[in-house]
Enzyme design. Structure first.
Site, PDB file in Angstrom:
ATOM      1  N   ASP A 289     -12.950  34.575   0.170  1.00 57.74           N
ATOM      2  CA  ASP A 289     -11.821  34.213   1.006  1.00 57.74           C
ATOM      3  C   ASP A 289     -12.239  32.974   1.798  1.00 57.74           C
ATOM      4  O   ASP A 289     -13.420  32.624   1.868  1.00 57.74           O
ATOM      5  CB  ASP A 289     -11.441  35.372   1.930  1.00 57.74           C
ATOM      6  CG  ASP A 289      -9.996  35.302   2.390  1.00 57.74           C
ATOM      7  OD1 ASP A 289      -9.405  34.198   2.346  1.00 57.74           O
ATOM      8  OD2 ASP A 289      -9.454  36.341   2.807  1.00 57.74           O
ATOM      9  N   TRP A 290     -11.289  32.309   2.418  1.00 58.78           N
ATOM     10  CA  TRP A 290     -11.536  31.009   3.041  1.00 58.78           C
ATOM     11  C   TRP A 290     -12.509  31.135   4.209  1.00 58.78           C
ATOM     12  O   TRP A 290     -12.263  31.860   5.160  1.00 58.78           O
ATOM     13  CB  TRP A 290     -10.219  30.396   3.466  1.00 58.78           C
ATOM     14  CG  TRP A 290      -9.643  29.488   2.418  1.00 58.78           C
ATOM     15  CD1 TRP A 290      -9.207  28.209   2.611  1.00 58.78           C
ATOM     16  CD2 TRP A 290      -9.473  29.751   1.016  1.00 58.78           C
ATOM     17  NE1 TRP A 290      -8.771  27.674   1.408  1.00 58.78           N
ATOM     18  CE2 TRP A 290      -8.927  28.595   0.416  1.00 58.78           C
ATOM     19  CE3 TRP A 290      -9.743  30.854   0.193  1.00 58.78           C
ATOM     20  CZ2 TRP A 290      -8.635  28.501  -0.945  1.00 58.78           C
ATOM     21  CZ3 TRP A 290      -9.458  30.773  -1.169  1.00 58.78           C
ATOM     22  CH2 TRP A 290      -8.910  29.609  -1.720  1.00 58.78           C
TER      23      TRP A 290
END
Length: 869
Positions: A289-290
């Site tokens: 995920d970011w």
């Protein structure tokens, strides 16, 4: 100005990020695996190679031919994002243009193209789940795939099947399909099949255990919370929808921010190497995920394949755990060349698998601005500019599907005196800001970070801009000339009441992602709890005190408490319209005025009190010290808990009324596969995987090209001193405990995408005839629950495993529905044998058929008879 705002947003992320080590290629990560309160993530190395399944053989053969000829720089380029705000998409990799591979564009969201234009804002996942309609789930996936492809997006960042909905206050539950593993699994798999049918790579997320938003990310002063989950619960509950997504052929998996059993998901070798890539046979690639990467070498060894958006944990100066650091780690031997080869092969094979080497468009939009022109790299202080938005219209006629989903999801909870449907000439008084528009304008709140006007979706990265919005106010006014509107959350004192009036009261409950706080709610529903926002409960009570006929319309992200008003004699009907997207108004009036009968069913339980839930599913908040979120309730979330504890909810999971009535008759059970053993037959062996030279590459492969024009903060694979990097010895790198390069024996529960293929043999089929016994057309949903015998140990008394929805039946018409279920559907996870165990021949299994978990209409016993209840 656009650049400065992008930099400001990057800066705002810093407090929620870990400091990056000076040279991750030689420094061990802070977040190694260790026990927490008896829960552990045992090491599992090395990372299994992909490419051993025949269904992926052609794609891997093509990838092997390409990767064999790539330089080190080209390989690293495809595994590392170019940096936050360093391109048109929310994430993009580097390229390998010699082989025709462009920067891969990765983009949110699960309900529509985020921060774009001329796209459809579909209903949210929770709304899709409420339809209990597999065809609509698939159709939405197809049309999402068409829109993402039309915008030049290679990787669709969805669907979301985690969180599963363990915590009713959880901020992102609405992005998934409901609080049940099978409902999540079917919704996710149908979405994946639809998206990938259009050549776009789907990403199933968030793997795994991300059940609340607060404290989900590690930061300088505190590690992310650890979801402590036992092995059986992990397999039977949280892993179930991921396994089905992998069986559907999903191309990518996104890891969660949190830890599981005290090991960060993005570098948890147990989760990635053993379970995902070995046991479940995942052939695609794993991304973070970011800003959810917490180490470089450690994450590569643990099975991570792509870092997104590429930056290190503090995304300010263009530092990264990978990029040039990964090049460094390869040259000094810290990361084996074989691991990098598998990483990039998985990415390239997935690209080929989806046919993206053909006529696939480049990105024609910018998620950074709505302007036609602007900086090409907004995250850089100085950036070349150009055309960034071509305003390509990808909507087609997708509004038809969007409206059908929103309409068929509408769930009728109560309809005393058959007050619904309304007549077009009824005198209506409509209350609540949730019926109207956002007074600040459409899309005025970034990532929908506000609850103003009708609630169409939650907030955060799981949103998209609305191309238009038909509000309930507009739709009702279009149908009724006898409606007065009071778009306020305080009941007006001067409302005139006539004897025939019907008050229609709109209320809402919102939630979203942690990086935005809305009205005191930091993603999770902390301030509002499970109550309606904006004085909603009082608005209903005030209307009920004035009017004798009140209809309540609820737009909500999940369960909402109704006890203050649900039994008031004036409250005649309640409709839950969930999160309808752009067609909020038309979909509602389709049902409200009787053009369609409601056919939605609750994808979660509505309790009488929040205390009805187990205490372990409450939100946890503890500054500084790492939160240990131990899943002591085990398998018993949502309706499973209510059944076990003999708690009667206000409305049970699966509940949904219609304007007509249905009967179930002629149930039958047939055997499709004889289950002659408790455990599945021996798994098939692994096939061959691509092979490459394992010699450390020449350092010159990552030297800066001559006369290269660098962009500040853009993440490159090149090193200033590649020869110096190659001189370092890998012997000094502190490898994780248990690290080895010797492959593990293939796990017995594996053998194909999703697990041993025998798990998915159809064991039994159940058929039932559904008849419309009422006076209006309508659609019925048959829900199939299994009850497993005591011989398998303690299990939930009923578990949803399948469902089917009729076509629209005229009064008196019938349709026979057939539902199949597999060996796995009647199995439990044996933590000792590490395999799925079913009752031999299915003996003792009961199959319940009904319209909710508490409304059973028929039952079949394996080896016995079926009967109508």
């Amino acid at each position: 100005m656009r650049v400065l705002s992008a930099i400001a947003l990057v800066a705002s992320l810093v407090p929620s990020a870990l400091s990056a080590p000076a040279s991750e290629s030689r420094v061990s990560t802070q977040l190694q695996s260790r026990d927490a309160a008896g829960y552990s993530s045992p090491p599992y190395y090395p990372a299994p190679n992909g490419g051993w399944l025949s269904s992926w053989a052609d794609a891997y053969e093509k990838a092997q031919r390409v990767v064999r000829n790539m330089t080190l720089a080209e390989k690293v380029n495809l595994t590392t994002g170019t940096g936050i705000f360093m391109g048109p998409c929310v994430g993009q990799t580097g390229s390998a243009l010699r082989f025709g591979i462009p920067n891969l564009c990765l983009q949110d969201s699960p309900l529509g193209v985020r921060n774009s234009d001329h796209n459809t804002a579909f209903p949210a996942g929770i709304t899709v789940g409420a339809t209990f309609d597999k065809d609509l789930m698939y159709a939405r996936g197809v049309e999402l795939g068409e829109e993402f492809r039309g915008k030049g997006i290679n990787v669709f960042l969805g669907p979301s099947v985690g969180p599963i909905g363990r915590k009713p206050r959880g901020g992102r539950n609405w992005e998934g399909f409901g609080a049940d593993p099978s409902l999540q699994a079917i919704g996710g798999a149908q979405t994946i099949k639809g998206i990938q049918s259009r050549g776009v790579i789907a990403t199933i997320k968030h793997y795994i255990g991300n059940e609340q938003e607060m404290y989900r990310m590690s930061n300088i002063g505190q590690r992310a919370y650890s979801s402590n989950i036992d092995d059986r619960t992990l397999h039977e509950l949280y892993l179930w929808p991921f396994a089905e997504g992998i069986r559907a052929g999903v191309g990518a998996v996104m890891t969660a921010y949190n830890e599981v059993n005290s090991s960060a998901c993005s570098q948890n070798s147990k989760l990635l190497n053993e379970i995902l890539k070995d046991e479940l046979g995942f052939q695609g690639f794993v991304m973070t995920d970011w800003l959810g990467q917490y180490g470089g070498v450690s994450s590569a060894l643990a099975g991570l394949d792509m870092a997104m958006p590429g930056d290190g944990a503090i995304p300010l100066l263009g530092n990264a755990y990978w990029g040039s650091e990964l090049s460094h780690s390869i040259l000094n031997g810290s990361v084996p060349v074989s691991r990098l080869n598998d990483m990039v092969t998985r990415i390239v094979a997935t690209w080929y698998k989806m046919g993206q080497d053909g006529d696939f468009p480049l990105p024609n939009f910018s998620s950074n601005t709505q302007d036609a022109t602007g900086p090409l790299y907004p995250g850089a202080l100085f950036s070349p500019s150009g055309v960034v938005n071509q305003y390509v219209n990808v909507q087609a006629d997708h509004n038809i599907t969007a409206r059908a989903i929103a309409r068929d999801a509408i769930t009728l909870l109560k309809n005393d005196d058959n007050i619904l449907p309304l007549k077009r000439n009824d005198s209506l008084k409509v209350f609540g800001t949730d019926a109207g528009p956002n007074p600040d304008g459409l899309n005025s709140c970034a990532d929908m970070g506000c609850n103003k006007g009708v609630l169409t979706m939650g907030w955060g990265s799981g949103t998209s801009r609305l191309p238009y919005l038909v509000t309930p106010q507009e739709a009702i006014a279009n149908i009724s000339s006898n409606a007065a509107f009071f778009i306020t959350d305080n009941f007006p004192s001067n409302v005139a009441v006539s004897s025939g009036d019907v008050a229609v009261v709109f209320i809402s409950a919102d939630s979203g992602e942690n990086y935005i706080t809305v009205e005191g709610n930091p993603g999770d529903r902390t301030s509002a709890g499970l109550n309606a926002w904006h004085n909603g409960d009082k608005l209903v009570k005030d209307a009920a005190a004035k009017f004798s006929k009140v209809v309540v319309v609820v737009h909500t992200v999940g369960p909402i408490l109704m006890e203050e008003w649900i039994d008031l004699p004036s409250v005649k009907a309640v409709l839950v319209a969930h999160l309808p997207g752009q067609e909020a108004g038309w979909s509602l009036t389709d049902v409200l005025f009787g053009d369609y009968s409601p056919s939605g069913h609750l994808p979660y339980t509505i309790p009488r009190a929040e205390s009805d839930y187990p205490s372990s599913v409450g939100l946890l908040s503890q500054p500084i010290v790492q939160i240990q979120d131990t899943h002591t309730e085990g398998l018993y979330i949502d309706y499973r808990h209510f059944l076990k504890s003999s708690i009667t909810p206000r409305y049970p999971f699966g509940h949904g009324l219609s304007y007509t009535t249905f009967s179930f008759s002629q149930p039958t059970l047939s055997v499709r596969t004889a289950l002659d053993s408790a455990y599945p037959p021996t798994r098939p062996p692994k096939g061959p995987t691509p092979t490459y030279p394992t010699t450390i590459p020449n350092p010159s492969e990552v030297a800066w090209p001559k006369n290269f024009d660098r962009i500040w903060r853009y993440l490159y694979p090149y090193l200033d001193d590649p020869a110096g990097a190659a001189k370092n010895s890998s012997k000094t790198y502190p490898y994780p405990a248990g690290y080895t390069t010797v492959p593990k024996p293939a796990p017995r529960a594996g053998g194909a995408e999703g697990g041993n293929p025998a798990l998915f043999d159809v064991a039994f089929a159940v058929s039932v005839t559904v008849t419309n016994t009422g006076t209006r057309p309508g659609r019925a949903v048959a829900q199939l629950y299994v009850e497993l015998p005591d011989s398998l140990g303690e299990t939930p008394s009923r578990q949803l495993r399948q469902f089917a929805k009729t076509k629209t039946l005229a009064p008196g018409a019938s349709e026979t529905l057939t539902m199949e279920f597999t060996r796995k559907d009647i199995s439990v996870w044996d933590v000792v044998v590490q395999d799925w165990k079913a009752p031999v021949r299915g003996e003792g299994v009961k199959i319940w058929l009904g319209e909710s978990v508490l409304d059973m209409r028929a039952v079949c016993e394996v080896g016995g008879a079926c009967r109508v209840i």
